[in-house]
Design an enzyme around this catalytic site. Structure first.
Site, PDB file in Angstrom:
ATOM      1  N   HIS A 133      81.536  22.249  48.691  1.00  0.00           N
ATOM      2  CA  HIS A 133      81.580  22.031  47.245  1.00  0.00           C
ATOM      3  C   HIS A 133      80.371  21.207  46.832  1.00  0.00           C
ATOM      4  CE1 HIS A 133      83.879  21.876  43.426  1.00  0.00           C
ATOM      5  NE2 HIS A 133      83.158  20.786  43.229  1.00  0.00           N
ATOM      6  N   SER A 135      89.095  15.118  40.744  1.00  0.00           N
ATOM      7  CA  SER A 135      88.906  16.499  40.318  1.00  0.00           C
ATOM      8  C   SER A 135      88.456  17.370  41.499  1.00  0.00           C
ATOM      9  CB  SER A 135      87.850  16.529  39.198  1.00  0.00           C
ATOM     10  OG  SER A 135      87.385  17.823  38.973  1.00  0.00           O
ATOM     11  N   ASP A 170      93.833  19.892  36.971  1.00  0.00           N
ATOM     12  CA  ASP A 170      92.373  19.734  36.884  1.00  0.00           C
ATOM     13  C   ASP A 170      91.786  20.663  35.836  1.00  0.00           C
ATOM     14  OD1 ASP A 170      89.770  18.653  37.807  1.00  0.00           O
ATOM     15  OD2 ASP A 170      89.436  20.754  38.318  1.00  0.00           O
ATOM     16  N   LYS A 177      91.071  19.908  44.157  1.00  0.00           N
ATOM     17  CA  LYS A 177      90.812  21.346  44.328  1.00  0.00           C
ATOM     18  C   LYS A 177      90.610  21.684  45.806  1.00  0.00           C
ATOM     19  CE  LYS A 177      87.433  21.497  41.222  1.00  0.00           C
ATOM     20  NZ  LYS A 177      87.104  20.989  39.910  1.00  0.00           N
ATOM     21  N   ARG A 193      87.898  16.382  29.624  1.00  0.00           N
ATOM     22  CA  ARG A 193      86.815  15.430  29.944  1.00  0.00           C
ATOM     23  C   ARG A 193      85.475  15.935  29.418  1.00  0.00           C
ATOM     24  NH1 ARG A 193      86.920  15.486  35.951  1.00  0.00           N
ATOM     25  NH2 ARG A 193      85.149  14.095  35.793  1.00  0.00           N
TER      26      ARG A 193
HETATM   27  N1  URA Z   1      82.744  19.028  39.641  1.00  0.00           N
HETATM   28  C1  URA Z   1      84.099  19.071  39.557  1.00  0.00           C
HETATM   29  O1  URA Z   1      84.730  19.995  40.059  1.00  0.00           O
HETATM   30  N2  URA Z   1      84.722  18.069  38.925  1.00  0.00           N
HETATM   31  C2  URA Z   1      84.083  17.031  38.362  1.00  0.00           C
HETATM   32  O2  URA Z   1      84.722  16.158  37.816  1.00  0.00           O
HETATM   33  C3  URA Z   1      82.660  17.001  38.438  1.00  0.00           C
HETATM   34  C4  URA Z   1      82.024  18.021  39.097  1.00  0.00           C
END
Ligand code: URA
Length: 433
Positions: free
Chosen positions: A82, A183, A161, A187, A168
Site C-alpha cells: 500500500h 484508514s 473507512d 483496509k 475527511r
Molecule cells: N490513504 C488512505 O488509504 N487513507 C488515508 O487516510 C491516507 C492515504
C-alpha cells in the site's frame, strides 16, 4: 452513551475508551451518527491527537465494520502493498508481477485517484477489457492460478473507512497521523494478507511533508500490523519529485511495462526493486541480498513481464496492449513545455504537477468526472538536472485542446530553476521493520 459527550471529551484532550471509539464507528457506519458530529470529532482528533491505544482500537473497529477476507488458503504466502499516495506512482503494476513470478500470492485491492494523486484502478482501466471487479470466488481462484489479482475496493470491506475517508476529504482532516494509520491499516487488516509492505511517501506531493512525520506514521502502522500477527515493513520514499517520468493513466502503464521489460533503470525501477525485495524478504524469510538478487533476476529473465501479461489476460484485459504499447490510444493534442530560463531544476512542486495532470483530464475534480486515459505528462527534466533556455521540460497530452494552455501555466509554476545546483533528497529514506 452520547456522541456529544465523546466530542466534548476529545475536545478537552482526553483519551477515549474502547467502548466510546467502537460506539462512534458503529454509529457512523450505520448512519445513526450524522456527518456533522463525526466531522466535529475528526477535527478534535486533528487538534488533540490520539494515543497509540486509541489508534489501535480505532483501526480494529474500522476493520470490523465490514467483512474480512480469509486468505488462510495461501498460508504465509499472501502479500499486499500500500502506498500513501503520490504522483507517477505506478509501483503496484511492477511490484505485484515481480513478486507473483517468484511464488508470492499477491492479493491487492487498490483505489482510484484522489485529488492530485493517481489510483491503480484507474490506470488498469486504461487497458481495454480489464475487469477491476471480480467476485470473491474469481479473485481467489485467479490468485491461486496466476499468483496475483489487482481489484478495486469492492464488497463490504471497511465501510467505516469509505464513509470517513470521504468526510475527511471535504473537512480538511486527511493529514492526521492516527486517522491515516487507522484508514490504511483497517483496509490492510480486513484485506487479509499475511505480509504487508507499506510505501510511505514524503515530500511536496505527499500527505507527510517531513521525514520525521513519515517515520512516525510508518512506525505506528508497522506496530499495529505486527500486533495483529502480520509480517510488516514500511519504506519511506521520496515524493519531492514525481516517480518515474510518466504521469497519467495509460502513460504510466507504458512506463511500468518498460521497467518490467528491463528497458528502464530509473528512480521508478529502484523504488520498485526495494519494495519487491522487502516483500520477498518477508514472504520467504530471506536475507535482503538474496531477495534483491531474485527480484532483479525476475526482471532480467523476462519472468516478471510474462507474469504481467498472464495477469492482465486472466483479468479480462487485452494483453496485446502489454506486448505492443503502440496500441494504446494516443491523445489528439500535445504541447511541449519549454524552459523559460537556463539553470538547474531546484525543486518541483509535485502536488501542482499532479493537478496539472488533472487539468489535462487524467484525474477527477469531482467524483463523477470521467477520465481521459491517454491524458497526462511525460517529464523530460527532473530536479537536479540542467536545462538551457527554451529546452523541453515536459510534454503534455490531452484530448481536450483547450486544457493545454492552462496546464502549461500550472506546470511552469510547479518547476523552480536556479543558477545553483541544490542537493536532492534521497530516493529511499529508510526501511522500518
Ligand atoms: N490513504 C488512505 O488509504 N487513507 C488515508 O487516510 C491516507 C492515504
Amino acid at each position: 452513551m452520547k456522541m456529544y459527550d465523546i466530542i466534548q471529551k476529545k475536545k478537552k484532550g482526553q483519551a477515549l475508551s474502547d467502548h466510546e471509539i467502537e460506539f462512534f464507528i458503529k454509529g457512523y457506519t450505520d448512519g445513526s451518527i450524522p456527518d456533522y458530529q463525526a466531522s466535529a470529532l475528526l477535527m478534535a482528533i486533528c487538534f488533540m491527537g490520539m494515543t497509540d491505544e486509541e489508534t489501535v482500537t480505532l483501526t480494529n473497529a474500522m476493520a470490523d465494520s465490514g467483512d474480512r477476507v480469509d486468505l488462510s488458503c495461501f498460508g504465509n504466502l499472501s502479500a499486499d502493498k500500500h502506498s500513501t499516495g503520490g504522483v507517477g506512482d505506478k509501483t503496484s503494476l511492477i511490484v505485484a508481477p515481480i513478486v507473483a513470478s517468484l511464488g508470492g500470492k499477491v492479493t491487492k485491492m487498490s483505489g482510484r485517484g484522489l485529488g492530485h494523486t493517481g489510483g491503480t484502478v484507474d490506470k488498469l482501466e486504461s487497458i481495454p477489457g480489464y475487469r477491476v471487479n471480480l467476485t470473491p470466488e474469481e479473485f481467489l481462484s485467479q490468485v491461486e492460478k496466476v499468483g496475483m489479482a489487482v481489484v478495486g475496493q469492492s464488497g463490504n470491506l471497511t465501510p467505516a473507512d469509505k464513509k470517513l475517508y470521504a468526510l475527511r476529504d471535504v473537512t480538511a482532516t486527511v493529514d492526521n497521523i492516527p486517522l491515516i494509520t487507522s484508514s490504511i491499516m483497517s483496509k490492510k487488516l480486513a484485506a487479509g494478507s499475511h505480509n504487508i509492505v507499506l510505501d510511505v511517501k514524503v515530500g511536496s506531493g505527499a500527505f507527510m511533508k517531513t521525514p520525521d512525520e513519515a517515520t512516525e506514521l510508518a512506525q505506528k502502522m508497522v506496530k499495529i500490523g505486527k500486533d495483529c500477527n502480520r509480517n510488516m515493513a514500511a519504506l519511506i520514499t521520496n515524493m519531492d519529485i514525481p516517480l518515474g517520468n510518466n504521469v497519467g493513466n495509460s502513460l504510466e502503464v507504458v512506463e511500468a511495462i518498460r521497467v518490467l521489460k528491463g528497458e528502464l533503470k530509473n528512480d521508478l525501477y529502484e523504488v520498485c526493486v526495494a519494495l519487491a525485495t522487502t516483500m520477498v524478504e518477508l514472504i520467504f524469510s530471506l536475507q535482503r541480498n538474496e531477495a534483491e538478487q531474485k527480484v532483479k533476476n525476475a526482471i532480467e529473465s523476462g519472468d516478471a513481464f510474462r507474469k504481467m501479461k498472464e495477469w492482465i489476460n486472466a483479468q479480462g484485459g487485452n494483453a496485446d496492449y502489454i506486448e505492443n504499447t503502440d496500441l494504446f490510444e494516443q491523445s489528439k493534442y500535445s504541447l511541449t513545455v519549454k524552459s523559460v530560463k537556463e539553470g538547474y531544476i531546484s525543486s518541483m512542486n509535485v502536488e501542482k504537477i499532479g493537478m496539472t495532470a488533472v487539468t489535462l483530464g487524467a484525474g477527477r475534480r469531482v467524483a463523477t468526472d470521467t477520465i481521459d486515459y491517454s491524458a497526462g505528462i511525460i517529464i523530460h527534466k527532473k530536479t537536479g538536472e540542467y536545462v538551457k533556455e527554451n529546452q523541453d521540460l515536459c510534454t503534455l497530452y490531452s484530448n481536450n485542446n483547450s486544457s493545454l494552455k492552462e496546464a502549461e501555466k500550472q506546470y511552469l509554476e510547479a518547476v523552480s530553476i536556479s543558477s545553483n545546483r541544490s542537493e536532492t533528497n534521497p530516493l529511499i529514506y529508510d526501511i522500518i521493520k
